[in-house]
Design an enzyme around this catalytic site. Structure first.
Site, short mmCIF file in Angstrom:
data_model
loop_
_atom_site.label_atom_id
_atom_site.label_comp_id
_atom_site.label_asym_id
_atom_site.label_seq_id
_atom_site.Cartn_x
_atom_site.Cartn_y
_atom_site.Cartn_z
N CYS A 82 -44.33 26.90 -15.81
CA CYS A 82 -44.15 25.67 -15.04
C CYS A 82 -45.16 25.61 -13.88
O CYS A 82 -46.35 25.45 -14.15
CB CYS A 82 -42.70 25.57 -14.59
SG CYS A 82 -42.21 23.89 -14.23
N HIS A 177 -39.11 27.18 -18.74
CA HIS A 177 -38.72 28.42 -18.06
C HIS A 177 -37.92 29.36 -18.96
O HIS A 177 -36.69 29.42 -18.84
CB HIS A 177 -37.82 28.08 -16.86
CG HIS A 177 -38.47 27.35 -15.76
ND1 HIS A 177 -39.07 27.99 -14.70
CD2 HIS A 177 -38.61 26.03 -15.52
CE1 HIS A 177 -39.55 27.11 -13.86
NE2 HIS A 177 -39.29 25.90 -14.33
N GLU A 179 -37.44 32.34 -18.64
CA GLU A 179 -36.76 33.34 -17.80
C GLU A 179 -35.38 32.90 -17.35
O GLU A 179 -34.58 33.73 -16.94
CB GLU A 179 -37.64 33.70 -16.59
CG GLU A 179 -37.74 32.67 -15.48
CD GLU A 179 -38.71 31.52 -15.79
OE1 GLU A 179 -39.23 31.44 -16.91
OE2 GLU A 179 -38.92 30.69 -14.87
N1 GLN Z 1 -43.00 20.30 -10.11
C1 GLN Z 1 -43.35 21.63 -9.74
C2 GLN Z 1 -44.80 21.74 -9.29
O1 GLN Z 1 -45.52 20.81 -9.25
C3 GLN Z 1 -43.11 22.59 -10.89
C4 GLN Z 1 -41.65 22.74 -11.13
C5 GLN Z 1 -41.25 24.08 -11.67
O2 GLN Z 1 -41.98 25.08 -11.56
N2 GLN Z 1 -40.05 24.14 -12.19
O3 GLN Z 1 -45.23 22.81 -8.95
#
Ligand code: GLN
Length: 203
Positions: A82, A177, A179
């Site tokens: 992410c 994710h 994890e």
């Molecule tokens: N929206 C977040 C960002 O721009 C990422 C979200 C996440 O890691 N769950 O970093």
């Protein structure tokens, strides 16, 4: 290779503990990495989910941006989930003013790409490289991969073709994710790369 690889989790912000616990559960020797001098002690690095603009800023404050870029350039295996995938992208779309990334993957990543209705959602994802069963994937204000360069393998896409998992050499990125779902196969793949990296380093 015998023995467990020593891998780091970049511990500036984000869901550091979840990654550390999962990796420890897989037998890895886990270090929380915050300083440049800690980087050469690991055979792989996880960049967690969280807020990419914050991790970016803190990495520059702590003098970590250049060392991480150098480590990526020298072949260190890195897995970004992410926000972590955003930080691995050569180009970030819809970043905050002045947002930078470490880069390394020839991809463009768009932050917060799913809009309000789909702010968070879960789905079953087919990931051919990991085999059966499908991956239960949790997306939280997730980015998507908007452009995939020639050397990048797409590991998974949503039903509409949106790319959400990619691999380029020793670099791995997922919009979601694993994890938080106890899904271990991406981390196992990352640990395989870390073992290879250590073996090559030890000659
Ligand atoms: N929206 C977040 C960002 O721009 C990422 C979200 C996440 O890691 N769950 O970093």
């Amino acid at each position: 290779m015998a023995g467990s690889p020593r891998v780091g989790v970049l511990a500036l912000q984000g869901d550091v503990r979840e990654h550390a616990a999962l990796l420890s559960g897989l037998g890895a020797d886990v270090a929380l990495v915050r300083r440049p001098e800690e980087l050469p002690t690991v055979d792989g690095l996880v960049i967690p989910g969280g807020e990419s603009s914050v991790i970016d800023k803190l990495s520059r404050t702590f003098g970590m941006q250049r060392p991480i870029r150098d480590a990526i350039g020298s072949g260190l295996p890195v897995y970004g989930t992410c926000a972590g995938m955003i930080l691995l992208a050569d180009a970030v779309l819809d970043g905050i003013d002045g947002q930078e990334s470490f880069g390394g993957m020839d991809i463009d990543v768009r932050r917060n790409a799913f809009g309000r209705q789909n702010d968070s959602f879960e789905t079953e994802l087919d990931v051919p490289a990991l085999g059966a069963p499908p991956v239960h994937a949790t997306f939280i204000r997730a980015p998507v991969v908007d452009r995939v360069g020639a050397g990048v393998h797409v590991l998974a896409s949503l039903a509409d073709g949106t790319v959400v998992a990619v691999e380029q050499g020793a670099l791995l990125g997922t919009s979601f994710h694993p994890e938080v779902d106890g899904e271990t196969r991406f981390h196992e793949r990352f640990l395989d790369r870390a073992r290879e990296f250590r073996a090559a380093r030890e000659g």
